[in-house]
Motif scaffolding. Sequence first.
Motif, short mmCIF file in Angstrom:
data_model
loop_
_atom_site.label_atom_id
_atom_site.label_comp_id
_atom_site.label_asym_id
_atom_site.label_seq_id
_atom_site.Cartn_x
_atom_site.Cartn_y
_atom_site.Cartn_z
N ILE A 74 15.97 -6.71 -11.39
CA ILE A 74 17.18 -6.11 -10.25
C ILE A 74 16.71 -4.92 -9.71
O ILE A 74 16.10 -3.86 -10.22
CB ILE A 74 18.60 -5.63 -11.23
N GLU A 75 17.97 -4.87 -8.75
CA GLU A 75 17.44 -2.48 -8.02
C GLU A 75 19.42 -2.97 -7.47
O GLU A 75 20.07 -3.43 -6.35
CB GLU A 75 16.64 -3.55 -6.60
N THR A 91 9.85 -5.28 -5.89
CA THR A 91 10.77 -3.44 -5.39
C THR A 91 10.29 -3.69 -3.98
O THR A 91 11.58 -3.22 -3.12
CB THR A 91 10.22 -2.13 -6.63
N ALA A 92 9.52 -3.67 -3.72
CA ALA A 92 9.63 -2.86 -2.40
C ALA A 92 9.48 -4.23 -1.36
O ALA A 92 10.33 -3.56 -0.26
CB ALA A 92 7.75 -2.70 -2.05
N PRO A 93 9.73 -5.45 -1.66
CA PRO A 93 9.85 -6.09 -0.47
C PRO A 93 11.64 -6.35 -0.89
O PRO A 93 11.96 -6.46 0.02
CB PRO A 93 10.23 -7.19 -1.25
N GLN A 139 0.75 -1.07 -0.39
CA GLN A 139 -0.08 -0.24 -0.02
C GLN A 139 0.87 0.89 0.05
O GLN A 139 0.34 2.01 -0.98
CB GLN A 139 -1.40 0.12 1.17
N ARG A 140 1.65 0.89 0.60
CA ARG A 140 2.55 2.60 1.13
C ARG A 140 4.13 1.93 -0.60
O ARG A 140 4.10 3.22 -0.80
CB ARG A 140 3.53 2.07 2.23
N GLY A 141 4.38 0.87 -0.56
CA GLY A 141 5.68 1.41 -1.13
C GLY A 141 5.27 1.63 -2.48
O GLY A 141 5.73 2.33 -3.38
N VAL A 142 3.88 0.00 -3.28
CA VAL A 142 3.62 -0.05 -4.78
C VAL A 142 2.65 1.29 -4.90
O VAL A 142 2.72 2.43 -6.08
CB VAL A 142 2.72 -0.63 -5.22
N GLY A 143 1.53 1.88 -4.13
CA GLY A 143 0.42 3.06 -4.10
C GLY A 143 -0.32 2.49 -4.30
O GLY A 143 -1.43 1.22 -4.72
N ASP A 144 -1.40 3.49 -3.39
CA ASP A 144 -2.97 3.31 -3.51
C ASP A 144 -3.41 3.42 -4.43
O ASP A 144 -4.94 2.80 -4.37
CB ASP A 144 -3.29 4.08 -1.83
N THR A 145 -2.82 4.23 -4.79
CA THR A 145 -3.76 4.55 -6.28
C THR A 145 -3.83 3.76 -7.05
O THR A 145 -4.51 4.34 -8.21
CB THR A 145 -3.70 6.22 -6.65
N THR A 146 -2.86 2.88 -7.27
CA THR A 146 -2.33 2.58 -8.29
C THR A 146 -3.51 0.89 -8.63
O THR A 146 -3.62 -0.05 -7.76
CB THR A 146 -1.33 1.40 -8.07
N ASP A 147 -3.52 0.53 -9.77
CA ASP A 147 -4.69 -1.14 -10.40
C ASP A 147 -3.62 -1.92 -9.58
O ASP A 147 -5.03 -2.95 -9.00
CB ASP A 147 -4.32 -0.93 -11.84
#
Length: 429
Positions: A130-131, A83-85, A51-59
């Motif tokens: 990759i990150e 990515t968020a993990p 919710q915080r990382g990818v974003g609440d408004t994303t699909d």
Amino acid sequence: MTIKAPRGTVDLLPENTSKWQYVEETIRQICRRFNYKEIRTPLFEHTELFQRGVGDTTDIVQKEMYTFDDRGGRSLTLRPEGTAPVVRAYVQNKLYGEPIQPSKLYYFGQMFRYERPQQGRMRQLHQFGIEVLGSADPAVDAEVIDLAMSCYEELGLTSLKLVINSLGDQESRSDYRQALIHHFKPHVDDLCNDCQIRLEDNPMRILDCKKDKDHPAMQTAPSILDYLNEASRTYFENVKACLDVMGIAYEVDPNLVRGLDYYNHTAFEIMSEADGFGAITTLAGGGRYNGLVEDLGGPETPSIGFAMGLERLMMALEAENKTIQLDEQLECLVIAVGETADQAAMKLVHELRRAGIQTDKDYLGRKMKAQFKTANRVNAMYVVILGEDELQNESATVKNMTTGEQVDVSLAEITDYLKKCVGGKHHEN
Ligand code: HAM
């Protein structure tokens, strides 16, 4: 009623897993060459991370997550992306304190998205990603893109298109956001339901809408590139200059916005242009996410990464007729004739395997002729025949299946003998 695999998932059977392993090994070698290290994070995380990382408004967060309460009442989610993990693990394990910086990490794994399944769109999908955390050097952006392109090119793909864009820094993005709201507001009633909500929540996503893509307001929408401030524009110019130095061709598409909220500055996607690839052409996507580590409780850490779908990579290989030909062989098949011989075969198979020789035997009580058929079917390099006569002499017959040559070898020496025979192959590996 028989039970089938859930919608949007598939079984990878041995015929395919060998190909996947080949692809994964090729990619791992590229990671080694670029000096990236593997990270493995859990398949599920606290829902709040996405919710915080990818974003609440994303699909992804609004309608695609597999979220459930565990028995302790915690809300958990099967990871929809990596990515968020990785950022969570980076912060939790204080990787920013490691002496080697930036942290260059790669991962393979299943992701889960409750999407409408179709060709190239799965509910359980596999990504390689990759990150790079801890550098704001535009040369890193170019390195990340170079690594992605290397994977496709080394596997033989040629019909590729690299599209890049800059989403600018916070200031540029918020100016652009205002401009988009201003532009689309008069047309809001013509837009689809999703875009009506996006207008306030996430107006950049309107540019990515499949339903409204032909609306005249789309053609006249302002371009992010006109809203980049000096620093963002310079950064983007530098990334392009690095790509030019490496001779990596790209197109700039100001409408490339990406579906996850954490991006700023560089965004990119790699598409397949192969005929017959299907409607969904994006093979990989990524970009910079300079604020995410801080948002998730870590220190200021400029970062960038990408992920590619492995199912889509396999589809692209097929569309370009780059079928992976693996000449799979079995180094040694032990054929026993008679019951005592079968016991001796078990012992020999055990010894050969311990000595590093890939070995198998029959487990269906087949006759010798049928066992030779198996030897051909599994592409055996050597067959060891153990019969009553051979056993009396404490020896076995070794047949070289390529030349047809047969020799008697004493059981005491057979392991060393076969090791020498297949040794050449081991060296090649
Ligand atoms: P993404 O664009 O959501 O980015 O996904 C990356 C790739 O995963 C896509 O280009 C596609 O190949 C594959 N993919 C996504 N969804 C599906 C699906 N339902 N079925 C099959 N393949 C799919 C990310 O996931 C970001 N975490 C990438 C990233 C890493 N950005 C920075 N670092």
